[in-house]
Design a protein around this motif. Sequence first.
Motif, PDB file in Angstrom:
ATOM      1  N   THR A   1      61.128  47.566  39.769  1.00  0.00           N
ATOM      2  CA  THR A   1      60.546  46.756  40.826  1.00  0.00           C
ATOM      3  C   THR A   1      61.113  47.177  42.184  1.00  0.00           C
ATOM      4  O   THR A   1      60.379  47.296  43.160  1.00  0.00           O
ATOM      5  CB  THR A   1      60.827  45.263  40.590  1.00  0.00           C
ATOM      6  OG1 THR A   1      60.322  44.910  39.304  1.00  0.00           O
ATOM      7  CG2 THR A   1      60.174  44.401  41.636  1.00  0.00           C
TER       8      THR A   1
ATOM      9  N   GLY B   1      59.507  50.104  43.670  1.00  0.00           N
ATOM     10  CA  GLY B   1      58.124  49.945  44.116  1.00  0.00           C
ATOM     11  C   GLY B   1      57.082  50.100  43.026  1.00  0.00           C
ATOM     12  O   GLY B   1      55.903  50.281  43.313  1.00  0.00           O
ATOM     13  N   ALA B   2      57.485  50.016  41.765  1.00  0.00           N
ATOM     14  CA  ALA B   2      56.522  50.143  40.672  1.00  0.00           C
ATOM     15  C   ALA B   2      55.659  48.891  40.591  1.00  0.00           C
ATOM     16  O   ALA B   2      56.104  47.783  40.874  1.00  0.00           O
ATOM     17  CB  ALA B   2      57.252  50.357  39.353  1.00  0.00           C
ATOM     18  N   THR B   3      54.408  49.095  40.191  1.00  0.00           N
ATOM     19  CA  THR B   3      53.499  47.961  40.024  1.00  0.00           C
ATOM     20  C   THR B   3      53.752  47.305  38.672  1.00  0.00           C
ATOM     21  O   THR B   3      54.412  47.870  37.798  1.00  0.00           O
ATOM     22  CB  THR B   3      52.029  48.424  40.086  1.00  0.00           C
ATOM     23  OG1 THR B   3      51.775  49.293  38.973  1.00  0.00           O
ATOM     24  CG2 THR B   3      51.741  49.145  41.391  1.00  0.00           C
ATOM     25  N   ALA B   4      53.199  46.106  38.507  1.00  0.00           N
ATOM     26  CA  ALA B   4      53.373  45.382  37.247  1.00  0.00           C
ATOM     27  C   ALA B   4      52.797  46.172  36.084  1.00  0.00           C
ATOM     28  O   ALA B   4      53.392  46.234  35.005  1.00  0.00           O
ATOM     29  CB  ALA B   4      52.718  44.006  37.338  1.00  0.00           C
ATOM     30  N   SER B   5      51.639  46.795  36.280  1.00  0.00           N
ATOM     31  CA  SER B   5      51.038  47.566  35.190  1.00  0.00           C
ATOM     32  C   SER B   5      51.884  48.786  34.832  1.00  0.00           C
ATOM     33  O   SER B   5      51.985  49.155  33.653  1.00  0.00           O
ATOM     34  CB  SER B   5      49.614  47.993  35.549  1.00  0.00           C
ATOM     35  OG  SER B   5      49.604  48.783  36.709  1.00  0.00           O
ATOM     36  N   GLN B   6      52.531  49.411  35.794  1.00  0.00           N
ATOM     37  CA  GLN B   6      53.406  50.542  35.514  1.00  0.00           C
ATOM     38  C   GLN B   6      54.633  50.098  34.727  1.00  0.00           C
ATOM     39  O   GLN B   6      55.086  50.794  33.809  1.00  0.00           O
ATOM     40  CB  GLN B   6      53.840  51.226  36.810  1.00  0.00           C
ATOM     41  CG  GLN B   6      52.730  51.966  37.499  1.00  0.00           C
ATOM     42  CD  GLN B   6      53.138  52.467  38.877  1.00  0.00           C
ATOM     43  OE1 GLN B   6      53.924  51.818  39.571  1.00  0.00           O
ATOM     44  NE2 GLN B   6      52.597  53.618  39.264  1.00  0.00           N
TER      45      GLN B   6
END
Length: 85
Positions: free
Chosen positions: A2, A5-10
């Motif tokens: 997080t 900068g990773a997205t929730a889907s990643q």
Amino acid sequence: MTAAGATASQIILATFLLNLRHLLMGASLAPYLVGVKFWKLAILGHFLNDESYALTISRFQLDFAFLGAFIGLLVPQLKDMAINT
């Protein structure tokens, strides 16, 4: 992830792929657990990790994996303690 900068889907995909190994470990243990009740399997599944699997399947000469995993976890913590002291 997080913070990077990773997205929730990643994050979900990475978690799924990383833990997919448990499916393979469980499948390889299945012949030894035939006839065990479901509730006992659920409890045993909670304790399935890389180290316990390596010790359980020691007939493949993987008993050294527990020591390697322990050292792999210990060394970074000792380095952090030395830096923070």
